[in-house]
Structure formats: structure tokens, C-alpha cells
Design an enzyme around this catalytic site. Structure first.
Site, PDB file in Angstrom:
ATOM      1  CE1 TYR A  17      -9.627  10.150  12.518  1.00 18.64           C
ATOM      2  CE2 TYR A  17      -9.561  12.036  11.040  1.00 18.64           C
ATOM      3  CZ  TYR A  17      -8.918  11.176  11.925  1.00 18.64           C
ATOM      4  OH  TYR A  17      -7.602  11.336  12.195  1.00 18.64           O
TER       5      TYR A  17
ATOM      6  CD  GLU B 109     -10.902   9.489  16.526  1.00 14.62           C
ATOM      7  OE1 GLU B 109     -11.736  10.286  16.965  1.00 14.62           O
ATOM      8  OE2 GLU B 109      -9.681   9.719  16.513  1.00 14.62           O
TER       9      GLU B 109
ATOM     10  CG  ASP C  19       1.517 -13.595  15.507  1.00 14.04           C
ATOM     11  OD1 ASP C  19       0.816 -13.620  14.473  1.00 14.04           O
ATOM     12  OD2 ASP C  19       2.426 -12.769  15.693  1.00 14.04           O
TER      13      ASP C  19
ATOM     14  CB  THR D  14      -0.945 -10.240   8.789  1.00 15.28           C
ATOM     15  OG1 THR D  14      -0.656 -11.505   8.193  1.00 15.28           O
ATOM     16  CG2 THR D  14       0.158  -9.876   9.762  1.00 15.28           C
TER      17      THR D  14
ATOM     18  CE  LYS E 199       3.022 -11.512   7.362  1.00 17.66           C
ATOM     19  NZ  LYS E 199       3.762 -11.705   8.614  1.00 17.66           N
TER      20      LYS E 199
ATOM     21  NE  ARG F  21       1.499  -4.495   2.967  1.00 20.25           N
ATOM     22  CZ  ARG F  21       2.256  -5.584   3.097  1.00 20.25           C
ATOM     23  NH1 ARG F  21       2.798  -5.891   4.260  1.00 20.25           N
ATOM     24  NH2 ARG F  21       2.497  -6.363   2.067  1.00 20.25           N
TER      25      ARG F  21
HETATM   26  C1  LIG Z   1       4.231 -10.861   9.561  1.00 19.14           C
HETATM   27  C2  LIG Z   1       4.116 -11.142  11.010  1.00 19.14           C
HETATM   28  C3  LIG Z   1       3.738 -10.145  11.930  1.00 19.14           C
HETATM   29  C4  LIG Z   1       3.702  -8.677  11.583  1.00 19.14           C
HETATM   30  O1  LIG Z   1       2.813  -8.228  10.688  1.00 19.14           O
HETATM   31  P1  LIG Z   1       2.923  -6.707  10.145  1.00 19.14           P
HETATM   32  O2  LIG Z   1       1.632  -6.568   9.423  1.00 19.14           O
HETATM   33  O3  LIG Z   1       4.128  -6.666   9.276  1.00 19.14           O
HETATM   34  O4  LIG Z   1       3.033  -5.800  11.311  1.00 19.14           O
HETATM   35  C5  LIG Z   1       3.513 -10.507  13.235  1.00 19.14           C
HETATM   36  N1  LIG Z   1       3.683 -11.779  13.653  1.00 19.14           N
HETATM   37  C6  LIG Z   1       4.086 -12.757  12.810  1.00 19.14           C
HETATM   38  C7  LIG Z   1       4.242 -14.133  13.327  1.00 19.14           C
HETATM   39  C8  LIG Z   1       4.329 -12.457  11.465  1.00 19.14           C
HETATM   40  O5  LIG Z   1       4.770 -13.423  10.657  1.00 19.14           O
END
Ligand SMILES: *Cc1c(COP(=O)(O)O)cnc(C)c1O
Length: 418
Positions: free
Chosen positions: A51, A53, A197, A223, A226, A232
Site C-alpha cells: 500500500y 497511498e 489524449d 495509456t 498501446k 495496462r
Molecule cells: C484506449 C483509449 C482510452 C482508454 O484507455 P483504457 O486504459 O481502456 O481505460 C482512452 N482514450 C483513448 C483515445 C483511447 O484510445
């Protein structure tokens, strides 16, 4: 026998089958990738027990000296990689990263200007199906009907009409480069903040292959699983002035203890991302996507926007008279994993769709280059042009298998049945 096989054969067996599935099929879902054994090792470590936090040097519990080391490494490495002023590596996933940014700067009812889901945007950019469209007011721009690239005239007129507090620049299925400077210029005209994003294209940006939004945007979320090819999880970068407020929104605002084993794995992936090997890997992803696009165009397919600048492409199946759902199911039977995807101005719903999305990050991780991509383009063409020819599909399944065998994935796990 492994500990897991002894303790829980049902779960062990499912993991083994999943390892074999990943190795035996062509993974072409644009948002997926294969992490290194080093990342898996960190992720499967005892740091899951701790933990922590709070943040390095200011935690609520004792015994945090070693988890502090990995969190500091993850932060420092992201700062170097992206040139960010402030970084938070604790978001559990991409959606939590976006949620934290909204919690930091928006009040319930404020307006988010994001990309239309069916034009490539993401649920967390204001969709009514997501918290982001329930707590906030989502307004959406899309792509131009002719060029199928972002319609900046529409972005500007919507921004002027709706005065959003934040504009989200980023997408889940958009095959072209994103011009963050244009978003900045429009945001400045209406006093809006910009959130980039980069969930999908984080790796391309880290490698310098796509323009970085970091200088032009108050917030950048991503993320780590990807194109970046880490565990993840999520990550947020922002301008220094928003740092303390943002950190407080992640914890205690919306999360409890950080996933320290995942943060350790993020640190490992970020170290990998700082290497020349990673830069050539990202360049190969783009070359592979371009090759795939060229081959599919030659075969007569229509691609949304006519091609790709990044790691993915979208095929419009309308002229073939098949749906995205049928294409996905048939390709899956031949060992090619992709997803059905709406195309801009789609007349079919999100469970059927007129298109499919195909990405190259995972097959590129296996070492596949242009020559293999040309084979794959041939397989995809054959499948989609002869969707009911079972004999032909069986032949392609064999060819996919033998291609996969030439590019082993997790060979030790396969050998040791784990
Ligand atoms: C994949 C994705 C997310 C979400 O990611 P998670 O890890 O699945 O919550 C957010 N924004 C965009 C543009 C994405 O392609």
C-alpha cells in the site's frame, strides 16, 4: 509444475491457452501489443503487496522506500521521454487519466468539446454512455465528409458557439496525424484548455515520429499499453501549475492505493522506450501500416481518409456488401484478430458497423516487416473477397499459422506450457 498449475489448474489452463492464442494468431487490434518479459516480471512482482497511498516521500504508510524508487524512476523517465513538466503515473487506466483531468479543471455541467465517437473519438470524451457525458456536457466535432480528416472549421464554430471549458484532441480510430497547434489556436480564441489524449499514439510521439502535444496542451493523457508497449495502465502529463491539483484528484480524489507492481512495470517500459531499438520499432510500425494500406488500396479496398500516417487503418466495407461484424468474425476464424469499427457517417450501428480497424503495433513487435505485411494484406484480401468460401478460409488459416510459427512469441512460456 508451476505454483499456479498446482494451486488453480483452471486459471493456469486459461492463461496457457491465452499464451497459445496470442502466439498462434495475427494480433491486429490497433490498441493491443505484446510487452517484454522484463515488463511481465515487474508486473508479476511482490510490489503488488504494498500500500502506498500518496506520492514518493509523502506516503500515508511506512515501508515505502522501494516503491518510491520505482515511482520516481517512472516519473523521471516519462519527463525525459516526453519533455513533460509534471507527470502522474498512478492512473489505473486511460479512462481514469481523463477522469482525473476533468475532476481537476471542470465543474459538473461544464462543457467538453471532443471528437464524435463514430468519427474516431473515445467514450471518455463526453459520450452519454460514459461518466464524462453524464457529469459534463459533451459537444462533438467530426471529420470532413470529403477528406475524412478533422474538420477544424467545425471545431472552431462549435468552440465559439458552446464555449467549452476543455477541448479534447485525440482519438481511438483516426488514421491521420493530429495538428495540436490548430487545437491550441482555437482554444485560445475561446479561453479553453486543451487535453491531448494520446492513448493510441504515445509510442509514435515518444519516438519523435508524430508531433508532440506536450508544448501546446495543458494536459496530455495516455495509456501505457498501446503503442508504448508497457503494462495496462494510464499516465498523465501536465503543465507545472496544474500538478498539485491533479495529483490530489488522483489520490485521494478518485483512487486509493496505486498499483505499485504496475508502476514498476511502467518504469521498465519507459526505460525501453528511451532506446534506439524502440525508435526503430516505432518507425517500423508506421512503415508496416503504410505498406498494408498501399497493398489494400491496390487490391481495390476503400480506406477511410485514403490511407494512414500512423499505426492503424480503417477499411470501408460498404462496396463489398459485408458488415464489419461479418468481416471480424470471418477474419477471426482464419487467425487474424481485428475489430469491427464504425466509419465516419456510418449508417450501421456500433455492433454491426460498415468498417474494420486494423493496426500493426503487435505484429511489428513480433518482428514482422514489409514482406510479411504483404502476405498479410493478401490474406485479408482473400478472406474479405471470399467470405463464404470455407475451403479457401481453411487454407488461409494454415498459412497464418505457419507465418506465426516463423515469428515466435513468448517462446519460453510456450515451451514450458505456462
Ligand atoms: C484506449 C483509449 C482510452 C482508454 O484507455 P483504457 O486504459 O481502456 O481505460 C482512452 N482514450 C483513448 C483515445 C483511447 O484510445
Amino acid at each position: 509444475m508451476s505454483y499456479l498449475m498446482q494451486a488453480d489448474p483452471e486459471v493456469a489452463e486459461a492463461i496457457l491457452m491465452e499464451t497459445r492464442r496470442q502466439a498462434g494468431k495475427l494480433e491486429m487490434i490497433a490498441s493491443e501489443n505484446f510487452v517484454s518479459e522484463a515488463v511481465l516480471e515487474a508486473q508479476g512482482s511482490v510490489m503488488t503487496n504494498k500500500y502506498a497511498e500518496g506520492y514518493p516521500s509523502s506516503r500515508y504508510y511506512g515501508g515505502c522506500e522501494y516503491v518510491d524508487v520505482v515511482e520516481r524512476l517512472a516519473i523521471e523517465r516519462s519527463k525525459i521521454l516526453f519533455g513533460a513538466e509534471h507527470v502522474n503515473v498512478q492512473p489505473h487506466a486511460g479512462v481514469q487519466a481523463n477522469m482525473a483531468v476533468y475532476f481537476t479543471v471542470l465543474e459538473p455541467g461544464d462543457t467538453i468539446l471532443g471528437m464524435n465517437l463514430s468519427h474516431g473519438g473515445h467514450l471518455s470524451h463526453g459520450s452519454p454512455a460514459s461518466f464524462s457525458g453524464r457529469f459534463y456536457r459533451g459537444v462533438f466535432y467530426g471529420v470532413d465528409r470529403k477528406t475524412e480528416t478533422i474538420d477544424f472549421d467545425e471545431v472552431e464554430s462549435l468552440a465559439k458557439r458552446h464555449r467549452p471549458k476543455i477541448i479534447v484532441a485525440g482519438a481511438s480510430s483516426y488514421p491521420r496525424r493530429i495538428d495540436y497547434e490548430k487545437f491550441r489556436t482555437i482554444a485560445d480564441q475561446v479561453g479553453a484548455l486543451v487535453l491531448a489524449d494520446i492513448a493510441h499514439i504515445g509510442g509514435l510521439i515518444a519516438a519523435g515520429l508524430h508531433p508532440s502535444p506536450v508544448p501546446n496542451c495543458e494536459f496530455v493523457t495516455m495509456t501505457t499499453h498501446k503503442t508504448l508497449r508497457g503494462p495496462r495502465g494510464g499516465l498523465i502529463m501536465c503543465k507545472q501549475e496544474f500538478g498539485p491539483a491533479l495529483d490530489a484528484k488522483i489520490f485521494p480524489g478518485m483512487q486509493g492505493g496505486p498499483l505499485m507492481h504496475i508502476i514498476a512495470a511502467k518504469a521498465v517500459a519507459l526505460k525501453e522506450a528511451l532506446t534506439d531499438d524502440f525508435r526503430s520499432y516505432q518507425a517500423q510500425i508506421v512503415k508496416n501500416a503504410k505498406t498494408l494500406a498501399d497493398e489494400l488500396l491496390k487490391a481495390g479496398f476503400r480506406l477511410v481518409s485514403g490511407g494512414t500516417d500512423n499505426h492503424m487503418l480503417l477499411i470501408d466495407l460498404t462496396a463489398l456488401g459485408i458488415t464489419g461484424k461479418e468481416a471480424q468474425e470471418t477474419l477471426d476464424r482464419t487467425g487474424i484478430t481485428i475489430n469491427k469499427n464504425q466509419i465516419p457517417f456510418d449508417t450501421k450501428g456500433s455492433q454491426v458497423t460498415s468498417g474494420i480497424r486494423i493496426g500493426t503495433p503487435a505484429v511489428t513487435t513480433r518482428g514482422m516487416k514489409e514482406a510479411e505485411i504483404k502476405l498479410i494484406a493478401g490474406f485479408i484480401t482473400d478472406v474479405l473477397m471470399h467470405i463464404h468460401d470455407e475451403h479457401r478460409l481453411a487454407g488461409i488459416r494454415e498459412e497464418v499459422k505457419s507465418l506465426c510459427d516463423r515469428f515466435p512469441l513468448y517462446p519460453e512460456r510456450i515451451r514450458e506450457n505456462r
